[in-house]
Scaffold this active site. Structure first.
Site, PDB file in Angstrom:
ATOM      1  N   TYR A 194      27.954 -32.621  -8.133  1.00 28.98           N
ATOM      2  CA  TYR A 194      28.945 -31.723  -8.732  1.00 28.98           C
ATOM      3  C   TYR A 194      28.323 -30.353  -9.007  1.00 28.98           C
ATOM      4  O   TYR A 194      28.943 -29.309  -8.761  1.00 28.98           O
ATOM      5  CB  TYR A 194      29.460 -32.347 -10.022  1.00 28.98           C
ATOM      6  N   LYS A 241      29.685 -26.899  -7.321  1.00 32.67           N
ATOM      7  CA  LYS A 241      30.126 -25.763  -8.138  1.00 32.67           C
ATOM      8  C   LYS A 241      29.193 -24.568  -7.980  1.00 32.67           C
ATOM      9  O   LYS A 241      29.632 -23.410  -8.043  1.00 32.67           O
ATOM     10  CB  LYS A 241      30.234 -26.193  -9.603  1.00 32.67           C
TER      11      LYS A 241
END
Length: 243
Positions: A154, A158
């Site tokens: 993640y 991002k």
């Protein structure tokens, strides 16, 4: 008619952003969702209850052919409308320690956030380039700014969004298209419902989780004319946990 496309708008941050853009800017909202039709209908109902309007647009942001088919068909059927605002909000988490992470958990998270941004933006930006105006807001995360243990996938996804935001902003600035990112910290939503809020709050200087509405207001500002000279920026909204 100016329209806003919000990906992953069936719930959480996406829903709050979609409703806020309709209220603040009178934009016709394209409510993107992947599978939860009922939740997407609820988003559209909230938009209409607030005095706005929109339409549901189903596609999986990970699949370019699906994205292009849905958006191109919509454009052909709506020649009186154009996408002037894009919010790349769709994202998923598949948390786990890197050494034991299944390849699929890495790929799914990267493909939804990073590849999804490519797939949707490359299509939607065409109308903005022709009109010489537009607003793109990418939803990043504190995880992409500082990295979070157990979220290597993640954080990578991002972080990619943040870097892409800065690069694309430079490419399209002369066409009066701004590209910015917001990086939320702990926000009360479906994505954080399994977290122990009482345990985590002491880590946050403001001693609370943020709300989806607070993030939506920030996105709404970046979409406004007041933010016309802001581009390539990542704005943290995290209660001071990472500043």
């Amino acid at each position: 008619m100016s329209c806003a496309l919000v990906t992953g708008a069936s719930r959480g941050l996406g829903r709050a952003i979609a409703v806020q853009l309709a209220i603040d800017h009178g934009l016709y909202i394209l409510v993107n969702y992947s599978s939860n039709h009922e939740a997407a209908q609820e988003t559209l109902a909230e938009i209409r209850a607030a005095g706005g309007d929109g339409v549901l647009l189903q596609f999986n942001v990970e699949v370019k052919s699906e994205v292009d088919a849905a958006l191109n068909t919509w454009k052909e059927q709506n020649e009186d409308k154009h996408i002037s605002v894009l919010v790349n909000n769709a994202g998923i988490t598949r948390d786990g320690l890197f050494m034991w992470m299944p390849e699929k958990d890495w790929d799914d998270v990267m493909n939804t956030s990073a590849k999804g941004l490519f797939n949707v933006t490359q299509n939607a930006i065409q109308q903005m380039l022709r009109k010489r105006t537009g607003r793109i807001v990418n939803v990043a995360s504190v995880s992409g700014m500082k990295g979070v243990a157990g979220q290597t996938n993640y954080s990578a996804a991002k972080g990619a969004i943040i870097a892409a935001t800065k690069a694309l902003a430079q490419e399209v600035a002369k066409r009066k298209i701004t590209v910015n990112a917001v990086a939320p910290g702990f926000i009360t939503s479906d994505m954080t419902k399994d977290l122990n809020e009482a345990e985590l709050k002491p880590m946050i200087p403001m001693n609370r989780f943020g709300t989806a509405g607070e993030v939506a207001h920030l996105v709404s500002f970046l979409v406004s004319e007041k933010a016309a000279y802001i581009t390539g920026e990542v704005i943290n909204i995290n209660g001071g946990i990472y500043s």
